[in-house]
Design an enzyme around this catalytic site. Structure first.
Site, mmCIF file in Angstrom:
data_model
loop_
_atom_site.group_PDB
_atom_site.id
_atom_site.type_symbol
_atom_site.label_atom_id
_atom_site.label_comp_id
_atom_site.label_asym_id
_atom_site.label_seq_id
_atom_site.Cartn_x
_atom_site.Cartn_y
_atom_site.Cartn_z
ATOM 1 N N ASP A 8 39.626 18.987 25.693
ATOM 2 C CA ASP A 8 40.339 19.811 26.679
ATOM 3 C C ASP A 8 40.023 19.335 28.102
ATOM 4 O O ASP A 8 38.960 18.767 28.361
ATOM 5 C CB ASP A 8 39.908 21.274 26.496
ATOM 6 C CG ASP A 8 40.855 22.231 27.201
ATOM 7 O OD1 ASP A 8 41.960 21.820 27.590
ATOM 8 O OD2 ASP A 8 40.471 23.407 27.381
ATOM 9 N N ASN A 56 50.804 23.690 20.928
ATOM 10 C CA ASN A 56 51.172 22.756 22.008
ATOM 11 C C ASN A 56 52.674 22.449 22.062
ATOM 12 O O ASN A 56 53.165 21.900 23.054
ATOM 13 C CB ASN A 56 50.391 21.434 21.893
ATOM 14 C CG ASN A 56 48.923 21.557 22.275
ATOM 15 O OD1 ASN A 56 48.074 20.814 21.785
ATOM 16 N ND2 ASN A 56 48.598 22.502 23.158
HETATM 17 C C1 FPP Z 1 44.089 19.511 26.231
HETATM 18 O O1 FPP Z 1 44.049 19.293 27.619
HETATM 19 C C2 FPP Z 1 44.449 18.280 25.565
HETATM 20 C C3 FPP Z 1 45.554 18.116 24.801
HETATM 21 C C4 FPP Z 1 46.514 19.199 24.528
HETATM 22 C C5 FPP Z 1 45.890 16.818 24.215
HETATM 23 C C6 FPP Z 1 44.744 15.936 23.811
HETATM 24 C C7 FPP Z 1 45.270 14.566 23.759
HETATM 25 C C8 FPP Z 1 44.625 13.458 24.093
HETATM 26 C C9 FPP Z 1 43.204 13.432 24.440
HETATM 27 C C10 FPP Z 1 45.313 12.117 24.119
HETATM 28 C C11 FPP Z 1 46.018 11.733 22.880
HETATM 29 C C12 FPP Z 1 45.145 11.706 21.689
HETATM 30 C C13 FPP Z 1 44.940 10.645 20.879
HETATM 31 C C14 FPP Z 1 44.096 10.779 19.667
HETATM 32 C C15 FPP Z 1 45.528 9.345 21.152
HETATM 33 P P1 FPP Z 1 44.994 20.174 28.541
HETATM 34 O O2 FPP Z 1 46.238 19.425 28.777
HETATM 35 O O3 FPP Z 1 45.194 21.519 27.938
HETATM 36 O O4 FPP Z 1 44.116 20.242 29.830
HETATM 37 P P2 FPP Z 1 44.051 21.487 30.852
HETATM 38 O O5 FPP Z 1 43.447 22.635 30.098
HETATM 39 O O6 FPP Z 1 43.160 20.960 31.923
HETATM 40 O O7 FPP Z 1 45.446 21.737 31.321
#
Ligand code: FPP
Length: 238
Positions: A8, A56
């Site tokens: 996250d 998501n």
């Molecule tokens: C949460 O951060 C993260 C995600 C919803 C996606 C995770 C994806 C990756 C790390 C990259 C792709 C993965 C692979 C395995 C190639 P957020 O967007 O909710 O962050 P925030 O809470 O700061 O808005």
């Protein structure tokens, strides 16, 4: 050892740099490679990464599509690296809502690395633990009696897991929030929880080692009492 990670903080990492959220996800995808390598080096048996939750889908279409582009790229480029490190790949979660080409890429990566005897790398895509548990119960509803092992096998089948996963020992969540967000609820029954403020793109091998060191300091009791204490002196459920 089974380590699960809720990656996250990509969006906030990007916002702090006045970049679009997708730049945060790109940086997050880069961070994945270093942590996979660090976990394999440390002899972790199973590493489960939460890449895309069923919830998501509620994000803007452009962000969803950027995340799937990163996943495709990851499968295309990292399968060879996994083979070099003897890492078995398994994408867990629903597949009925994924595009045909992504499903084919997943199947190719899983087939290509199926013989690898090192770490099992599980990437959760369109995953919801609640959905998995309800589906498992639905599949088993006609059974008059049910062994725990049969339940766990069915849960693995629902998740497209190549084998039932061991219980999670350590769950890491980056980005400062302190919740499980519907990730591996069954498998985390006795997991040690480690929440860290560092946003996922900044979570490097050293930060991973700090999490391992903290895990090493935890006392896991599984409902029992510390070995040094006499019976009847504990009231917790730990
Ligand atoms: C949460 O951060 C993260 C995600 C919803 C996606 C995770 C994806 C990756 C790390 C990259 C792709 C993965 C692979 C395995 C190639 P957020 O967007 O909710 O962050 P925030 O809470 O700061 O808005």
């Amino acid at each position: 050892m089974h380590i699960a990670i809720i990656m996250d903080g990509n969006g906030r990492w990007a916002a702090q740099r006045h970049l679009p959220r997708t730049a945060g996800h790109r940086a997050g995808a880069k961070a994945v490679d270093a942590i996979v390598a660090a976990a394999a080096r440390h002899g972790v048996g199973t590493l489960s990464l939460y890449a895309f939750s069923a919830a998501n889908w509620n994000r803007p279409t452009a962000e969803v599509s950027a995340l799937f582009t990163l996943l495709r790229r990851h499968l295309l480029t990292q399968t060879r690296r996994c083979l070099e490190q003897s890492i078995r790949m398994n994408v867990i979660g629903r597949r009925d809502r994924l595009s045909t080409d992504l499903r084919q890429l997943i199947e190719h990566s899983e087939r290509a690395t199926a013989h690898c005897a090192g770490m099992c790398l599980r990437i959760a895509v369109d995953y919801s633990a609640q959905h998995s548990l309800v589906e498992t119960c639905r599949c088993l509803q006609s059974q008059s009696s049910l062994e725990r092992s049969r339940f766990v096998e069915q849960l693995a089948a629902v998740d497209h897991a190549t084998a039932p996963a061991p219980d999670v020992d350590l769950l890491i969540r980056t980005g400062g929030e302190q919740r499980l967000s519907d990730f591996l609820l069954w498998e985390c029954a006795y997991a040690e929880l480690y929440f860290v403020d560092c946003p996922w793109p900044d979570f490097d091998a050293q930060a991973f080692e700090e999490a391992l060191a903290e895990y090493g300091r935890r006392e896991r009791r599984f409902g029992g009492i510390p070995a040094a204490q006499t019976a009847g002196s504990s009231s917790s459920h730990g």
